[in-house]
Design an enzyme around this catalytic site. Structure first.
Site, PDB file in Angstrom:
ATOM      1  N   ASP A 249      21.946  95.529  77.327  1.00 15.01           N
ATOM      2  CA  ASP A 249      22.971  96.873  76.463  1.00 15.01           C
ATOM      3  C   ASP A 249      21.858  98.162  76.695  1.00 15.01           C
ATOM      4  OD1 ASP A 249      24.214  98.914  75.121  1.00 15.01           O
ATOM      5  OD2 ASP A 249      24.153  97.527  73.425  1.00 15.01           O
TER       6      ASP A 249
HETATM    7  C1  NOJ Z   1      25.427  99.999  73.504  1.00 15.85           C
HETATM    8  C2  NOJ Z   1      26.676 100.014  73.200  1.00 15.85           C
HETATM    9  O1  NOJ Z   1      26.235  98.693  72.468  1.00 15.85           O
HETATM   10  C3  NOJ Z   1      27.237  99.303  74.409  1.00 15.85           C
HETATM   11  O2  NOJ Z   1      28.702  98.724  74.006  1.00 15.85           O
HETATM   12  C4  NOJ Z   1      27.472 100.377  75.274  1.00 15.85           C
HETATM   13  O3  NOJ Z   1      28.647  99.722  76.624  1.00 15.85           O
HETATM   14  C5  NOJ Z   1      26.586 100.660  76.063  1.00 15.85           C
HETATM   15  N1  NOJ Z   1      25.475 101.531  74.520  1.00 15.85           N
HETATM   16  C6  NOJ Z   1      26.281 101.487  76.967  1.00 15.85           C
HETATM   17  O4  NOJ Z   1      27.414 103.734  76.318  1.00 15.85           O
END
Ligand code: NOJ
Length: 763
Positions: free
Chosen positions: A283
């Site tokens: 993430d």
């Molecule tokens: C953080 C989020 O937790 C995740 O779900 C997302 O895909 C990413 N950012 C990218 O935007």
């Protein structure tokens, strides 16, 4: 029969041969590339910068195009503009030394341009064909805008409605969550990922992200192993088994080790046990954040992540800036870097990018494929099926299309922005249908009145927090709250029925949007109280990204229609249901507690040594001094315009043995005046086992359509497969003895019968 069998075997043989040949080709291609790549270029493939779209962390990527040229980027996310992306792809395949094409990812969560209900609403349809269809349409639109990868589905189980991201998942149940995970992967990826209308799925957030303590986003998680296996991990496993091409790590710890450095999680379990063949991406800056988790500096945590099984680093550039040094110092091996790079290159091969890097970069597609009338129609139909009717006293709903005067009151009644819900990067709220517009479309003859009545919230500090990235998502009306209320009451005085359109705005749920008070915001609650005081029937149309606490509303409103955040066609879908063109059939997939104090309150909880189900406190039983234990609306709950009755369930036998199949059947009847759908739910429990098992678990469901007066016998086939669970040693098996089986319309209203199931016939 024998002939069909032989043909089938032959076909399987041919397919297997084909796939072995494909794999060999892929391997040869990737081997060839790896031989020619420098260590810097290999590490470059592991780097995923963000561009174009707003970030979800404090770090932002820089100098991306230069990095692409020098082979320091494997993929990008944030863009959804095929012209721009084509130019970027050109840099990668023409100007970088290895000419390796890039991935293009984005959070396409519940639709791309045409927005569908938020995932928690989609789940409430309990209709896997619709779930798959929504993902298919999303893939069609997203690939038309150049994308080949989506950070979806999010399959995190969540039991805490304070957590804002409960809106992005499928609720609290692993059986239903697994079915949805499979349907989403199928919808995005189709049967052949090289097709230019398919998106590679990315299952997230692996693992247990929804278990954040106190419902606070990014908080720590403390879940034991067998609990993990039985209730939290199944949807990720289901998505992997459905062939998801990638998986995203979570920010939290899993068994004390941050997921992003957890080798047991990413290698032993995911790859060695579940057989995952895709790649793992972190993430957003999850590697860097492990320094704050206490695991060491950026070089140390980057090495840990790689060795644990991470292949791609989202935004943080820990891999890019430290892996070479770690290699030189002997802290990571070339084999580790090669393996991660191989997985990225293989994914590119599977997407067909080496064959044609521009396959999904066709500028002529958006005009033909985005927000088509068919896509909008699908969004409208799906949204109407996601609504959950929580109460309908004296059959006040559906409303007649003529005859009465109806006042639509509330800050969400004539609102476009909040129709779409959270995570709608490419969704254009200006193109959404407001409730007032929908009412005009569906009931043009109706005498309607409209008044805003209140701000979403009057709390300016709260508004500031809701309006992140300086977007005016929630604003204070220039008219004072007192005047707005007076206007609303004047309109209500002229009406026969009041429809209060209230609830959460778009940014009140979703990422980093946890709440400790999960009631309707105070300004709107005050308005509702005044509307109720008029003595006229009040229908509450409720927007929400999570279960809310609604005890007062349940006691005072004539009807409550929970519409989540329905998407682009919100107003039309809501009007379809309010005026009876569609009979609501959604059912909750997350329990609605009475109060925040009851949280976590979920249906598949364990029994306690002092179980208690009554309404009032009894000393030395597991209960509260000031509240019953049971929720306001249980899991699986939702009513329609016609009541359904369930006759006594029949079991084909009260004694079973070995691998037999038990049939549980029940006659369900529509005893009302409207044709409608009912979700018939099968629950099992295992009251005596080697570990304490939940009081009840969903193990099957069927959505059936019944005409007025019609009955159907619904049958469930139960095999020992459904009785299995992970025991204390994490062995997945079933234990003989007594099982309780029940069928019902929700997790509360289930009458059970007992069956005795032995491993083998006793001599
Ligand atoms: C953080 C989020 O937790 C995740 O779900 C997302 O895909 C990413 N950012 C990218 O935007």
């Amino acid at each position: 029969m024998k002939r069909t069998y032989t043909i089938l075997l032959l076909l399987i043989g041919i397919l297997l041969q084909k796939s072995v040949a494909q794999d060999a080709k892929m391997k040869a291609h990737v081997d060839g590339l790896l031989k020619k790549m420098t260590i810097e270029e290999k590490i470059g493939q592991l780097n995923l910068p963000v561009a174009g779209w707003v970030p979800t962390g404090t770090t932002v990527s820089k100098d991306t195009e230069d990095k692409i040229k020098s082979g320091q980027v494997g993929g990008m996310f944030g863009y959804y503009d095929p012209v721009r992306m084509k130019a970027i792809q050109k840099i990668a395949v023409e100007q970088s030394r290895m000419k390796i094409p890039l991935f293009f990812g984005l959070d396409v969560i519940h639709g791309h341009r045409t927005i569908f209900p938020i995932p928690l609403g989609m789940a409430a349809t309990w209709d896997m064909a619709l779930v798959e269809k929504s993902a298919r349409i999303a893939a069609q639109e997203a690939t038309a805008e150049g994308l080949n990868w989506t950070f979806s589905p999010m399959v995190d189980i969540a039991r805490d409605p304070r957590w804002g991201r409960i809106s992005e998942g499928n609720g609290e149940d692993p059986f239903l969550g697994s079915a949805i995970a499979r349907a989403m992967v199928k919808g995005y990826q189709g049967d052949d990922l090289t097709q230019n209308n398919t998106l590679m799925a990315c299952v997230k957030h692996y693992a247990l992200y929804g278990g954040a303590e106190a419902g606070r986003d990014y908080n720590t998680v403390d879940i034991g192993r067998s609990s993990m296996f039985n209730y939290w991990l199944p949807p990720y496993k289901a998505a992997v088994e459905a062939g998801a091409g990638s998986i995203m790590t979570s920010f939290n710890v899993v068994d004390e080790v941050p997921a992003t450095a957890n080798r047991w999680l990413m290698t032993d379990l995911l790859r060695n046990q579940w057989g995952f063949k895709g790649f793992v991406v972190t993430d957003y800056t999850a590697i860097n954040e492990m320094t704050a988790h206490g695991l060491g500096d950026l070089q140390a945590v980057s090495a840990l992540a790689l060795k644990a099984g991470v292949d791609m680093d989202m935004v943080g550039e820990g891999f890019l800036t430290t892996l070479k040094k770690s290699y030189d110092e002997g802290k990571v091996k070339m084999a580790d870097i090669d393996l991660a790079c191989r997985r990225i290159l293989e994914a590119k091969w599977k997407m067909g990018l080496f064959k044609d890097p521009y396959a999904r970069l066709d500028e002529s597609r958006p005009a033909k494929e985005i927000m088509t009338p068919e896509n909008r129609k699908a969004s409208r139909e799906i949204a109407a099926r996601s609504f959950v009717l929580l109460k309908n006293e004296n059959q006040i709903l559906p409303l007649a299309k003529t005859g009465k005067t109806v006042a639509f009151i509330g800050p969400l009644a004539d609102n476009h922005r909040d129709m779409l819900g959270t995570w709608v990067i490419a969704g254009e709220w200006e193109k959404s249908v407001s409730v007032m517009e929908g009412v005009k479309n569906v009931a043009p003859q109706l005498n309607t009145l409209h008044s805003k009545g209140a701000n979403i919230t009057d709390d300016t500090a709260f508004i500031h927090r809701l309006n992140f990235f300086n977007q005016p998502m929630v604003t204070l009306d220039p008219i004072s709250p007192e005047t707005m209320l007076r206007n609303a009451l004047e309109a209500s005085a002229k009406a026969d029925i009041i429809v209060a359109v209230l609830g959460e705005s778009q940014s009140m749920s979703g990422e980093s949007s946890s709440r400790t008070d999960i009631g309707i915001p105070e300004s709107q609650r005050k308005l509702l109280e005044e509307l109720v005081k008029t003595g006229k029937p009040v229908v509450l149309v409720l927007f929400t990204g999570r279960p809310l606490t609604l005890e007062w509303e349940d006691a005072h409103c004539a009807a409550i229609l929970n519409v989540w955040a329905p998407g682009t066609e919100a107003g039309n879908a809501i009007a379809d249901v309010l005026f009876g063109d569609v009979n609501p059939s959604g059912k909750l997939t997350a329990t609605f507690p009475r109060t925040v104090g009851q949280i976590p309150n979920y249906y598949n909880h364990k029994p306690t040594g002092r179980p208690y189900n009554g309404s009032y406190q009894t000393k030395f039983q597991s209960n509260y001094l000031d509240s019953p234990n049971y929720p306001l609306y249980p899991f699986g709950y939702g009513i329609g315009y016609s009541p359904f009755t369930y006759e006594e369930m029949k079991l084909s036998s009260a004694k079973m043995s070995g691998n037999g199949t038990l049939t549980a059947s029940v006659k369900v009847s529509n005893v009302g005046k409207f044709a409608g759908e009912e979700v018939v739910q099968l629950y099992l429990s295992d009251p005596v086992a080697s570990i304490s098992r939940p009081v009840r678990e969903l193990k099957g469901f069927q959505k059936i359509m019944l005409q007025p007066g019609e009955s159907k016998v619904v049958e469930f086939k139960i095999t020992p497969e459904l009785l299995k669970f992970y025991n204390y040693e994490l062995k997945y098996d079933w234990e003989p003895g007594e099982f309780k089986i029940g069928i019902g319309g929700n997790a509360r209203d289930v009458k059970e019968q007992v069956v005795n199931w032995e491993k083998s016939v006793r001599p």
